[in-house]
Design a protein around this motif. Structure first.
Motif, PDB file in Angstrom:
ATOM      1  N   SER A  87      47.263  23.766 -17.616  1.00 16.60           N
ATOM      2  CA  SER A  87      46.138  22.848 -17.629  1.00 16.60           C
ATOM      3  C   SER A  87      46.611  21.389 -17.592  1.00 16.60           C
ATOM      4  CB  SER A  87      45.301  23.120 -18.871  1.00 16.60           C
ATOM      5  OG  SER A  87      44.462  22.049 -19.138  1.00 16.60           O
ATOM      6  N   HIS A 103      45.742  18.691 -14.587  1.00 15.74           N
ATOM      7  CA  HIS A 103      45.045  17.409 -14.782  1.00 15.74           C
ATOM      8  C   HIS A 103      45.908  16.225 -14.370  1.00 15.74           C
ATOM      9  CE1 HIS A 103      41.308  18.708 -16.553  1.00 15.74           C
ATOM     10  NE2 HIS A 103      41.986  19.626 -17.240  1.00 15.74           N
ATOM     11  N   ASP A 121      45.397  26.948 -13.218  1.00 15.05           N
ATOM     12  CA  ASP A 121      44.652  26.573 -14.429  1.00 15.05           C
ATOM     13  C   ASP A 121      43.690  27.689 -14.840  1.00 15.05           C
ATOM     14  OD1 ASP A 121      43.796  25.006 -16.509  1.00 15.05           O
ATOM     15  OD2 ASP A 121      42.424  23.802 -15.308  1.00 15.05           O
ATOM     16  N   HIS A 174      35.072  17.275 -20.872  1.00  5.07           N
ATOM     17  CA  HIS A 174      36.265  18.068 -20.636  1.00  5.07           C
ATOM     18  C   HIS A 174      37.309  17.871 -21.738  1.00  5.07           C
ATOM     19  CE1 HIS A 174      37.985  20.823 -17.677  1.00  5.07           C
ATOM     20  NE2 HIS A 174      39.139  20.447 -18.210  1.00  5.07           N
ATOM     21  N   HIS A 180      38.801  20.740 -24.176  1.00  6.70           N
ATOM     22  CA  HIS A 180      40.233  20.960 -24.414  1.00  6.70           C
ATOM     23  C   HIS A 180      40.541  21.081 -25.911  1.00  6.70           C
ATOM     24  CE1 HIS A 180      42.471  19.696 -20.498  1.00  6.70           C
ATOM     25  NE2 HIS A 180      41.512  20.567 -20.272  1.00  6.70           N
TER      26      HIS A 180
HETATM   27 ZN   LIG Z   1      41.048  21.198 -18.300  1.00  9.34          ZN
END
Ligand SMILES: [Zn+2]
Length: 388
Positions: free
Chosen positions: A209, A213, A230, A358, A362
């Motif tokens: 992840s 990003h 991801d 987001h 997380h």
């Molecule tokens: Zn993410």
């Protein structure tokens, strides 16, 4: 000579102009941009208005980990989570023993037997050991005859010198007796692979992840590859979390153990294959993605209920279920925030750098995974003590 100098100066000036121009061009090129000027593949959330990186070279994208843009906190929340799980893996591998840690037993023996150093009569010692050892079951899973003999020799070196045959004989007979007391309590510690598979799944998910990003802004091709990794990471995290529940709840019921393990593995692989479809990554499929991953999580309810039916009202069954409910709350809230894009939808442009959905998602994922880790420790202790 004079003409040459003028010529050199002219060349130098034009060079420095070129360098300045290049630097300026670089600055302009790697500036953050607004949502409306993004290429199609980066347009994902219209409520985040600015601070985007678009089509940056890999090197610049990599170093942007230390600068402020709308993905900075998305990268760091999961990168910190990755290092947290790496530390937990090392800690667990070192501290949660595969066999009982015999190094600590001599000390434990002495604290259990306060009168031991002043014991004059070995027969009295034997009686005391007999009664004490039965209360020491928390550290007995791998005690063997040999270990008891060695421990007693270490505890009382002056009494068991090599020349003293009587005492050695007494000690041997006492060891036999102790071993027969200990044998029914001695159990092999339970298999660790489902627990460490979960830790591996969590680390893979968090690192994939972070990379996604950080580097997706490089190109459409890389973005598609990283997004798929991801999604595979999320599927791996959910699948391996489920492994802990399925394996340690049904250690004594191999049929159900393998049934649930097989079921979640097939579900996980299906999810990964679905996520390879190009349509799956489109923004309008956000709710489908959230529903699919939530469905995977919800399928865990069945083995949890099954565990409660089988082991009610054992405290460990309730304790682990408590952790699983907390885990469900974290992941459920995470999926909700992910799908609804709250809070940025209420104030578009206000949460571009800090506080958008987001980032909250997380943090909730890391919290959920840590909850599962704690629950997993309860399972290990439960199975180590109860065995199967
Ligand atoms: Zn993410």
């Amino acid at each position: 000579m004079g003409i040459e100098t003028v010529e050199n100066e002219r060349v130098e000036r034009s060079n420095s102009k070129g360098r300045k121009g290049k630097r300026l061009w670089k600055k302009v090129k790697y500036q953050l941009v607004e949502y409306h000027s993004l290429p199609g593949y980066l347009k994902d959330n219209e409520y985040i208005k600015g601070y985007y990186r678009a089509n940056w070279p890999l090197k610049q994208a990599l170093f942007s980990i230390f600068s402020i843009h709308n993905e900075t906190l998305n990268v760091w929340t999961h990168l910190i989570g990755f290092f947290l799980f790496l530390s937990l893996t090392i800690y667990t591998a070192m501290k949660v023993p595969n066999v009982v840690d015999l190094q600590h037993l001599p000390g434990d023996l002495l604290t259990c037997l306060p009168s031991l150093p002043h014991m004059s009569d070995l027969y009295k010692l034997r009686e005391e050991l007999k009664t004490s050892l039965t209360t020491m079951d928390h550290m007995l899973p791998s005690l063997t005859r040999w270990h008891i003999f060695e421990l007693l020799s270490n505890c009382l070196p002056e009494r068991f010198s090599a020349g003293n045959h009587t005492n050695v004989c007494v000690l041997r007979s006492m060891t036999d007796e102790l071993a027969s007391i200990v044998a029914p309590l001695a159990r092999r510690p339970i298999t660790r692979w489902p627990f460490f598979t979960f830790l591996g799944g969590a680390m893979f998910c968090l690192l994939a992840s972070s990379a996604c990003h950080l580097l997706s802004c490089h190109s459409e091709r890389l973005s598609h590859i990283l997004l798929r990794i991801d999604y595979a990471g999320i599927a791996a995290l959910i699948t391996t979390s489920f492994y802990i529940v399925a394996y340690y709840s049904f250690t004594c019921y191999p049929f159900f153990c393998y049934l649930y393990l097989g079921f979640i593995t097939i579900l996980g692989i299906t999810t990964v294959l679905l996520s390879l479809l190009p349509a799956f990554q489109k923004p309008e499929f956000r709710n489908v993605r959230a529903a699919l991953f939530s469905g995977m999580g919800l399928s865990g309810i069945l083995p949890i209920l099954h565990k409660l039916v089988l082991f009610w009202p054992q405290p460990e069954a309730l304790h682990t279920t408590g952790y699983e409910m907390l885990l469900g709350a974290f992941y459920g809230l995470g999926a909700l925030v992910y799908a609804t894009r709250v809070p940025e939808r209420w104030m578009p442009g206000k949460f571009d750098v800090v506080g958008h959905s987001h980032q909250l998602f997380h943090v909730l994922v890391v919290a959920g995974a840590y909850t599962q880790y704690r629950g997993g420790l309860v399972y290990l202790k439960w199975r180590d003590l109860e065995g199967c």
